[in-house]
Scaffold this motif. Structure first.
Motif, PDB file in Angstrom:
ATOM      1  N   LYS A  78       0.871  -1.186   0.000  1.00  0.00           N
ATOM      2  CA  LYS A  78       0.000   0.000   0.000  1.00  0.00           C
ATOM      3  C   LYS A  78       0.903   1.230   0.000  1.00  0.00           C
ATOM      4  CE  LYS A  78      -3.973  -1.786   2.566  1.00  0.00           C
ATOM      5  NZ  LYS A  78      -4.785  -1.581   3.780  1.00  0.00           N
ATOM      6  N   MET A  79       1.188   1.745  -1.174  1.00  0.00           N
ATOM      7  CA  MET A  79       2.150   2.832  -1.327  1.00  0.00           C
ATOM      8  C   MET A  79       1.687   4.134  -0.670  1.00  0.00           C
ATOM      9  SD  MET A  79       4.555   1.285  -2.769  1.00  0.00           S
ATOM     10  CE  MET A  79       5.638   2.610  -3.185  1.00  0.00           C
ATOM     11  N   ASP A  80       0.390   4.316  -0.511  1.00  0.00           N
ATOM     12  CA  ASP A  80      -0.123   5.556   0.074  1.00  0.00           C
ATOM     13  C   ASP A  80      -0.188   5.499   1.604  1.00  0.00           C
ATOM     14  OD1 ASP A  80      -2.090   3.584  -0.136  1.00  0.00           O
ATOM     15  OD2 ASP A  80      -3.717   5.045  -0.270  1.00  0.00           O
ATOM     16  N   LYS A  81       0.215   4.393   2.213  1.00  0.00           N
ATOM     17  CA  LYS A  81       0.140   4.236   3.674  1.00  0.00           C
ATOM     18  C   LYS A  81       1.516   4.029   4.318  1.00  0.00           C
ATOM     19  CE  LYS A  81      -4.413   4.035   3.695  1.00  0.00           C
ATOM     20  NZ  LYS A  81      -5.249   5.065   4.212  1.00  0.00           N
ATOM     21  N   VAL A  82       2.595   4.362   3.614  1.00  0.00           N
ATOM     22  CA  VAL A  82       3.955   4.161   4.126  1.00  0.00           C
ATOM     23  C   VAL A  82       4.205   5.089   5.311  1.00  0.00           C
ATOM     24  CG1 VAL A  82       6.413   4.313   3.565  1.00  0.00           C
ATOM     25  CG2 VAL A  82       4.795   3.451   1.867  1.00  0.00           C
ATOM     26  N   LYS A  83       4.825   4.546   6.379  1.00  0.00           N
ATOM     27  CA  LYS A  83       5.166   5.341   7.562  1.00  0.00           C
ATOM     28  C   LYS A  83       6.630   5.108   7.901  1.00  0.00           C
ATOM     29  CE  LYS A  83       0.598   5.450   9.530  1.00  0.00           C
ATOM     30  NZ  LYS A  83      -0.291   5.139  10.603  1.00  0.00           N
ATOM     31  N   ALA A  84       7.279   6.159   8.434  1.00  0.00           N
ATOM     32  CA  ALA A  84       8.683   6.051   8.832  1.00  0.00           C
ATOM     33  C   ALA A  84       8.862   6.669  10.208  1.00  0.00           C
ATOM     34  CB  ALA A  84       9.571   6.751   7.813  1.00  0.00           C
ATOM     35  N   SER A  85       9.760   6.076  11.000  1.00  0.00           N
ATOM     36  CA  SER A  85      10.100   6.631  12.311  1.00  0.00           C
ATOM     37  C   SER A  85      11.582   6.386  12.546  1.00  0.00           C
ATOM     38  CB  SER A  85       9.263   5.980  13.413  1.00  0.00           C
ATOM     39  OG  SER A  85       9.559   4.604  13.511  1.00  0.00           O
ATOM     40  N   MET A  86      12.157   7.204  13.435  1.00  0.00           N
ATOM     41  CA  MET A  86      13.578   7.053  13.744  1.00  0.00           C
ATOM     42  C   MET A  86      13.758   7.156  15.243  1.00  0.00           C
ATOM     43  SD  MET A  86      16.584   8.574  11.593  1.00  0.00           S
ATOM     44  CE  MET A  86      18.281   8.417  11.992  1.00  0.00           C
ATOM     45  N   GLU A  87      14.420   6.143  15.817  1.00  0.00           N
ATOM     46  CA  GLU A  87      14.654   6.130  17.256  1.00  0.00           C
ATOM     47  C   GLU A  87      16.020   5.520  17.525  1.00  0.00           C
ATOM     48  OE1 GLU A  87      12.636   4.275  21.284  1.00  0.00           O
ATOM     49  OE2 GLU A  87      11.418   4.481  19.493  1.00  0.00           O
ATOM     50  N   ASN A  88      16.834   6.226  18.318  1.00  0.00           N
ATOM     51  CA  ASN A  88      18.165   5.758  18.701  1.00  0.00           C
ATOM     52  C   ASN A  88      19.023   5.370  17.494  1.00  0.00           C
ATOM     53  OD1 ASN A  88      17.572   6.084  21.456  1.00  0.00           O
ATOM     54  ND2 ASN A  88      16.671   4.045  21.553  1.00  0.00           N
ATOM     55  N   GLY A  89      18.951   6.157  16.420  1.00  0.00           N
ATOM     56  CA  GLY A  89      19.783   5.911  15.246  1.00  0.00           C
ATOM     57  C   GLY A  89      19.315   4.783  14.353  1.00  0.00           C
ATOM     58  N   VAL A  90      18.099   4.264  14.576  1.00  0.00           N
ATOM     59  CA  VAL A  90      17.558   3.199  13.735  1.00  0.00           C
ATOM     60  C   VAL A  90      16.317   3.729  13.019  1.00  0.00           C
ATOM     61  CG1 VAL A  90      16.586   0.872  13.652  1.00  0.00           C
ATOM     62  CG2 VAL A  90      18.421   1.401  15.266  1.00  0.00           C
ATOM     63  N   LEU A  91      16.377   3.747  11.683  1.00  0.00           N
ATOM     64  CA  LEU A  91      15.242   4.157  10.868  1.00  0.00           C
ATOM     65  C   LEU A  91      14.373   2.933  10.614  1.00  0.00           C
ATOM     66  CD1 LEU A  91      13.792   6.228   8.959  1.00  0.00           C
ATOM     67  CD2 LEU A  91      15.243   5.295   7.143  1.00  0.00           C
ATOM     68  N   THR A  92      13.063   3.055  10.875  1.00  0.00           N
ATOM     69  CA  THR A  92      12.116   1.978  10.596  1.00  0.00           C
ATOM     70  C   THR A  92      11.083   2.500   9.613  1.00  0.00           C
ATOM     71  OG1 THR A  92      12.409   1.074  12.814  1.00  0.00           O
ATOM     72  CG2 THR A  92      10.463   0.356  11.600  1.00  0.00           C
ATOM     73  N   VAL A  93      10.962   1.825   8.467  1.00  0.00           N
ATOM     74  CA  VAL A  93       9.968   2.179   7.453  1.00  0.00           C
ATOM     75  C   VAL A  93       9.000   1.007   7.358  1.00  0.00           C
ATOM     76  CG1 VAL A  93       9.558   2.796   5.044  1.00  0.00           C
ATOM     77  CG2 VAL A  93      11.655   3.554   6.182  1.00  0.00           C
ATOM     78  N   THR A  94       7.705   1.305   7.534  1.00  0.00           N
ATOM     79  CA  THR A  94       6.674   0.269   7.491  1.00  0.00           C
ATOM     80  C   THR A  94       5.774   0.513   6.292  1.00  0.00           C
ATOM     81  OG1 THR A  94       6.726   0.146   9.899  1.00  0.00           O
ATOM     82  CG2 THR A  94       4.833  -0.845   8.810  1.00  0.00           C
ATOM     83  N   VAL A  95       5.665  -0.509   5.438  1.00  0.00           N
ATOM     84  CA  VAL A  95       4.818  -0.443   4.250  1.00  0.00           C
ATOM     85  C   VAL A  95       3.717  -1.487   4.428  1.00  0.00           C
ATOM     86  CG1 VAL A  95       4.741  -0.582   1.735  1.00  0.00           C
ATOM     87  CG2 VAL A  95       6.850   0.162   2.873  1.00  0.00           C
ATOM     88  N   PRO A  96       2.486  -1.041   4.760  1.00  0.00           N
ATOM     89  CA  PRO A  96       1.392  -2.003   4.947  1.00  0.00           C
ATOM     90  C   PRO A  96       1.103  -2.783   3.662  1.00  0.00           C
ATOM     91  CG  PRO A  96       0.779   0.172   5.751  1.00  0.00           C
ATOM     92  CD  PRO A  96       2.065   0.331   4.993  1.00  0.00           C
ATOM     93  N   LYS A  97       0.559  -3.985   3.846  1.00  0.00           N
ATOM     94  CA  LYS A  97       0.214  -4.834   2.704  1.00  0.00           C
ATOM     95  C   LYS A  97      -1.295  -4.830   2.501  1.00  0.00           C
ATOM     96  CE  LYS A  97       1.872  -8.953   3.323  1.00  0.00           C
ATOM     97  NZ  LYS A  97       2.539 -10.192   3.748  1.00  0.00           N
ATOM     98  N   GLU A  98      -1.702  -4.915   1.238  1.00  0.00           N
ATOM     99  CA  GLU A  98      -3.119  -5.061   0.931  1.00  0.00           C
ATOM    100  C   GLU A  98      -3.512  -6.495   1.227  1.00  0.00           C
ATOM    101  OE1 GLU A  98      -4.194  -3.791  -2.974  1.00  0.00           O
ATOM    102  OE2 GLU A  98      -3.044  -1.946  -2.807  1.00  0.00           O
ATOM    103  N   GLU A  99      -4.741  -6.645   1.658  1.00  0.00           N
ATOM    104  CA  GLU A  99      -5.234  -7.989   1.927  1.00  0.00           C
ATOM    105  C   GLU A  99      -5.361  -8.727   0.604  1.00  0.00           C
ATOM    106  OE1 GLU A  99      -9.306  -9.943   3.584  1.00  0.00           O
ATOM    107  OE2 GLU A  99      -8.565  -8.148   4.606  1.00  0.00           O
TER     108      GLU A  99
END
Length: 158
Positions: A124-145
């Motif tokens: 789901k390209m329109d629902k991508v989220k990113a966060s950064m904590e303690n020098g670690v970048l986390t990018v979450t790309v939800p999947k369509e059912e």
């Protein structure tokens, strides 16, 4: 006078401190520019330029994690392109040198980095989220059912 001969003439060495021994550099006298690690302060370190990224798939999403120690979230860019490409990029500047400083070791990395990943059809390209904590970048790309194909039984006549 030392009882142990120094093979690193003129260099600081202490037999009891393994970190004080300089490694012999066989390329230091060759006329190549920057061929030797000791020739000059490196402008880019390949360890940072090729930033390592983990990509795992869970039942709900694709999760990317990148170790970016020392970077602030403002120094990192996360983008998605129309053709389902996730792009992570950024840059760590080289520390300013003072002419009076004498560097003994340079191991921290600097330079630009860019990583690109082609995402699968179910992202789901329109629902991508990113966060950064303690020098670690986390990018979450939800999947369509994933819709399972409906199976319809056909009655056989005759």
């Amino acid at each position: 006078m030392s009882l142990i001969p120094s093979f690193f003439s003129g260099r600081r060495s202490n037999v009891f401190d393994p970190f004080s021994l300089d490694v012999w550099d066989p390329l230091k006298d060759f006329p190549f520019s920057n061929s030797s690690p000791s020739a000059s302060f490196p402008r880019e370190n390949p360890a940072f330029v090729s930033t390592r990224v983990d990509w795992k798939e869970t039942p709900e999403a694709h999760v990317f994690k990148a170790d970016l120690p020392g970077l602030k979230k403002e120094e990192v860019k996360v983008e998605v392109e129309d053709d389902r490409v996730l792009q992570i990029s950024g840059e760590r500047s080289v520390e300013k040198e003072d002419k009076n400083d004498e560097w003994h070791r340079v191991e921290r990395s600097s330079g630009k980095f860019l990583r690109r990943f082609r995402l699968p059809e179910n992202a789901k390209m329109d629902k991508v989220k990113a966060s950064m904590e303690n020098g670690v970048l986390t990018v979450t790309v939800p999947k369509e059912e994933i819709k399972k194909a409906e199976v319809k039984s056909i009655e056989i006549s005759g």
